[in-house]
Structure formats: C-alpha cells, structure tokens
Design a protein around this motif. Sequence first.
Motif, PDB file in Angstrom:
ATOM      1  N   VAL A 151       0.871  -1.179   0.000  1.00 60.50           N
ATOM      2  CA  VAL A 151       0.000   0.000   0.000  1.00 60.50           C
ATOM      3  C   VAL A 151       0.904   1.223   0.000  1.00 60.50           C
ATOM      4  N   SER A 152       0.596   2.192  -0.855  1.00 56.94           N
ATOM      5  CA  SER A 152       1.517   3.302  -1.128  1.00 56.94           C
ATOM      6  C   SER A 152       1.995   4.042   0.116  1.00 56.94           C
ATOM      7  N   ASP A 153       1.103   4.303   1.065  1.00 54.96           N
ATOM      8  CA  ASP A 153       1.478   5.130   2.216  1.00 54.96           C
ATOM      9  C   ASP A 153       1.817   4.309   3.457  1.00 54.96           C
ATOM     10  N   GLN A 154       2.061   3.006   3.270  1.00 55.68           N
ATOM     11  CA  GLN A 154       2.376   2.131   4.392  1.00 55.68           C
ATOM     12  C   GLN A 154       3.865   1.778   4.394  1.00 55.68           C
ATOM     13  N   LEU A 176      -1.419  -6.399 -11.958  1.00 55.83           N
ATOM     14  CA  LEU A 176      -2.046  -6.213 -10.642  1.00 55.83           C
ATOM     15  C   LEU A 176      -1.333  -5.176  -9.791  1.00 55.83           C
ATOM     16  N   PHE A 177      -0.007  -5.245  -9.783  1.00 51.67           N
ATOM     17  CA  PHE A 177       0.751  -4.492  -8.784  1.00 51.67           C
ATOM     18  C   PHE A 177       1.185  -3.102  -9.238  1.00 51.67           C
ATOM     19  N   ILE A 187      -2.813  -0.592 -16.216  1.00 50.83           N
ATOM     20  CA  ILE A 187      -3.299  -1.656 -17.105  1.00 50.83           C
ATOM     21  C   ILE A 187      -4.694  -2.115 -16.680  1.00 50.83           C
ATOM     22  N   LEU A 188      -4.808  -2.695 -15.500  1.00 51.36           N
ATOM     23  CA  LEU A 188      -6.133  -3.093 -15.007  1.00 51.36           C
ATOM     24  C   LEU A 188      -6.818  -1.914 -14.328  1.00 51.36           C
ATOM     25  N   PRO A 189      -8.155  -1.863 -14.340  1.00 56.23           N
ATOM     26  CA  PRO A 189      -8.876  -0.800 -13.637  1.00 56.23           C
ATOM     27  C   PRO A 189      -8.619  -0.871 -12.133  1.00 56.23           C
ATOM     28  N   GLY A 190      -8.568   0.297 -11.494  1.00 59.46           N
ATOM     29  CA  GLY A 190      -8.400   0.346 -10.049  1.00 59.46           C
ATOM     30  C   GLY A 190      -7.213   1.188  -9.645  1.00 59.46           C
ATOM     31  N   ALA A 191      -7.412   1.970  -8.586  1.00 58.03           N
ATOM     32  CA  ALA A 191      -6.357   2.869  -8.110  1.00 58.03           C
ATOM     33  C   ALA A 191      -5.452   2.204  -7.078  1.00 58.03           C
ATOM     34  N   GLU A 214      -8.292  -2.925  -5.290  1.00 53.24           N
ATOM     35  CA  GLU A 214      -9.303  -2.609  -6.308  1.00 53.24           C
ATOM     36  C   GLU A 214      -9.040  -3.401  -7.585  1.00 53.24           C
ATOM     37  N   ARG A 215      -7.762  -3.534  -7.945  1.00 54.60           N
ATOM     38  CA  ARG A 215      -7.428  -4.306  -9.141  1.00 54.60           C
ATOM     39  C   ARG A 215      -7.683  -5.797  -8.920  1.00 54.60           C
ATOM     40  N   VAL A 216      -7.380  -6.283  -7.708  1.00 52.98           N
ATOM     41  CA  VAL A 216      -7.671  -7.679  -7.378  1.00 52.98           C
ATOM     42  C   VAL A 216      -9.175  -7.935  -7.492  1.00 52.98           C
ATOM     43  N   ALA A 217      -9.973  -7.017  -6.972  1.00 54.48           N
ATOM     44  CA  ALA A 217     -11.429  -7.185  -7.020  1.00 54.48           C
ATOM     45  C   ALA A 217     -11.927  -7.203  -8.457  1.00 54.48           C
ATOM     46  N   TRP A 218     -11.394  -6.303  -9.297  1.00 49.11           N
ATOM     47  CA  TRP A 218     -11.819  -6.277 -10.692  1.00 49.11           C
ATOM     48  C   TRP A 218     -11.441  -7.581 -11.388  1.00 49.11           C
ATOM     49  N   LEU A 219     -10.201  -8.041 -11.156  1.00 47.21           N
ATOM     50  CA  LEU A 219      -9.762  -9.276 -11.786  1.00 47.21           C
ATOM     51  C   LEU A 219     -10.614 -10.450 -11.321  1.00 47.21           C
ATOM     52  N   GLY A 220     -10.942 -10.476 -10.018  1.00 49.41           N
ATOM     53  CA  GLY A 220     -11.778 -11.548  -9.502  1.00 49.41           C
ATOM     54  C   GLY A 220     -13.147 -11.588 -10.161  1.00 49.41           C
ATOM     55  N   SER A 221     -13.681 -10.434 -10.507  1.00 50.26           N
ATOM     56  CA  SER A 221     -14.992 -10.382 -11.164  1.00 50.26           C
ATOM     57  C   SER A 221     -14.929 -10.849 -12.609  1.00 50.26           C
ATOM     58  N   GLN A 222     -13.718 -10.881 -13.170  1.00 47.57           N
ATOM     59  CA  GLN A 222     -13.542 -11.248 -14.576  1.00 47.57           C
ATOM     60  C   GLN A 222     -12.808 -12.573 -14.752  1.00 47.57           C
ATOM     61  N   ALA A 223     -12.412 -13.207 -13.652  1.00 52.94           N
ATOM     62  CA  ALA A 223     -11.442 -14.296 -13.722  1.00 52.94           C
ATOM     63  C   ALA A 223     -11.884 -15.448 -14.608  1.00 52.94           C
ATOM     64  N   ALA A 224     -13.158 -15.785 -14.570  1.00 54.93           N
ATOM     65  CA  ALA A 224     -13.618 -16.920 -15.372  1.00 54.93           C
ATOM     66  C   ALA A 224     -13.378 -16.672 -16.855  1.00 54.93           C
TER      67      ALA A 224
END
Length: 345
Positions: free
Chosen positions: A15-18, A115-116, A120-124, A128-138
């Motif tokens: 996480v960017s600020d961690q 992802l990282f 490329i993938l949607p999400g800031a 968020e990118r993991v969630a988007w990929l999970g919704s499209q994984a199939a």
Amino acid sequence: MKYRGVVYDVGLRFVSDQPYSVEPFSHALAEHDMNTIATGLHANAVRIEGEEIQRLVTTARIANAAGLTVFFNPWKMNVPTRELPDYFAEAARAAEELRRDGVDIVFVCGCEITLFNDGILPGATLMERVAWLGSQAADATGPKVPAVFQEKSTMLHDALTAITAAVRAEFSGPVTYSSGTWENVDWSLFDVVGVDYYRNGETASEYVAGLDRFRIGKPLVVMEVGSCAYEGAAARGAGGFMLLEGQNPDGTGKFVNNIVPTRSEREQAEYVQEQLELLSGAEVDGVFIYVFSFPSYRFGEGARDLDMMSFSLVKTFPDGDPRSNQMPPWAPKAAFHRVADFFQR
C-alpha cells in the motif's frame, strides 16, 4: 528439478502510504535466514524480492555465500508502468555487478505487473485491481479471451518490452518474469518462462494440465506456489489472504463476516507438499515456495493470529513476546518441514 527454492522478501510496499513489509531490514537476520534456506530447507535457490535495490544486493551476496542461486527480483509496486524501465535499469546495473563478481543470478523483470502497478487493469489500488480481476477471472483464462483482456495483454506487452530492453542494456545474464496465469506474456522476450502457479480448487490433473500452455521449449519455473495456514485455505489458493480485510486499532484482525478462521498448519503443509509432488511429476525446471517469512503478519492467539493469513513457512513472534528478541525471531511451521523433506529427497 533444477531450482528448488523459496521466495524471500526484503521489503515491499503493498500500500503506497504504508511501511515496507520488512522493517527494519537486518543483515544479521538475512544471513541467518539464507543459511537456514540452504541447510535447513535444503534449497539450492532463492527468489529475493524487494523494492530497495541495496537490500536486494546485500541479500544476494549473502545468498551466494550460502551456495544459493539468486533470482534477483526488484519490485516497485503502485507506480505507473511508464516509471518501471528506469527503475529496472538501475537494478540491472547492480545485478550485472553481482554477476561479474561470480553470483549465479537470474534477473526477474517484475511480477504480475497488471495487478501491482498502475495503468493496465482498472483500479487505483492493489485491492481494487484484485477485485476487478476476480470479477472477470472466469473469462480471463477461458478458451475465448474477451476483447478487454486482449487490450490489457497489448498494454502488458508494451510495458514488458520497454522493461526488458532497459534490463538487457545493463545485464548480460538470463532474464525472466513472474507472471500471473491471467497474463498473456510474449515469452520471446525472456530466457526462462516464469509463472506464479497456485492451485485454486482444480483437480490434480487439471492443475498439471494447466502448465501445458507455458511449455514452449524454454525452461519453465513456477515462481510462486503456497498456501495460508487456516482451515479452508487450500481451496482458496492464491486468494487465501483475502479473508483478512484489515486490522483493528488493538491489533486484532478484521475478518470477512467477522468470522475468525481456525488456524491449521497441517492444511498449509499438506497443500504445499501435494503441489511440490505434482510439479515434480510435471517435470518443471524449478519451484519457489511463497514465502519464507512475512513479519508484517505476526503469530498470536485467535483474532490476533495474523500469521495464519500469510503464506510464510515460519511464524514471526509479536513484539512483547520474549521470543521476538531472539535470533531468529521466528519458528518453523509444519510446512517448513514438509518442504525441507521434499527438497532433501
């Protein structure tokens, strides 16, 4: 199996600020861990990942002294892909110096960049990118890849082309990439095919057969495989950590549906052993177990046991526990012994 190894984290910023996942970095602990990996795990290789190039260099020299082949994995998360070539060029210069000094080294040109990294993938954010990929994984791994993934593959290809050009201008050794199974990689850019290959509920035969698309006449290395340490983690594979949604101010974990999982080192150990046996039978050229340690998630009781949500082979003791001040500040989990037995055999 030429490379029998483990992933070793020297500090990543998920996480960017961690803070980094390893903080502070300890030369003494890295030296202890590399010797343990070589003599306790009976490994002959280590994939060293982290953002700080000097940490990578220091640990690579320690690993080389312990007799380990080094997969040198610079990893700068959560920045746009356009910033990566300059970063990798700097890392490649350091890796070339190691190579010229006699270190047996393979350069890893990133990991799951879709992802990282941004762009490329949607999400800031990563999640968020993991969630988007999970919704499209199939769709992502099906026989007919949708247009959206074809577009993402083109973007990934452009990023990897720029990265590999920057690396090869500085580094004369072999290069690879640690790809996600959803990523369509042009392996002509690389000397070694590398894939993070978790088993996520497939049958054994389906899991092994899935490697066929990566067999293109080049060495094939599984760059990551592993499991968390709780009941039900094996079926979740790479997504096992997602039951942990965060931490409360008192240090306890925030778990999905407020249900605290039940720790099971046995489940982790059996998953890891089975995957090692399957991959050995599939005649891959190498396997790296993810991950040796993950001190961000400490061992504890009940909801304080964040270690069970990590993939680590050792459990790090929390601050306040007298064992956290010893060398090493960790103890092996059941999976550690299964891996050691397999590598020794």
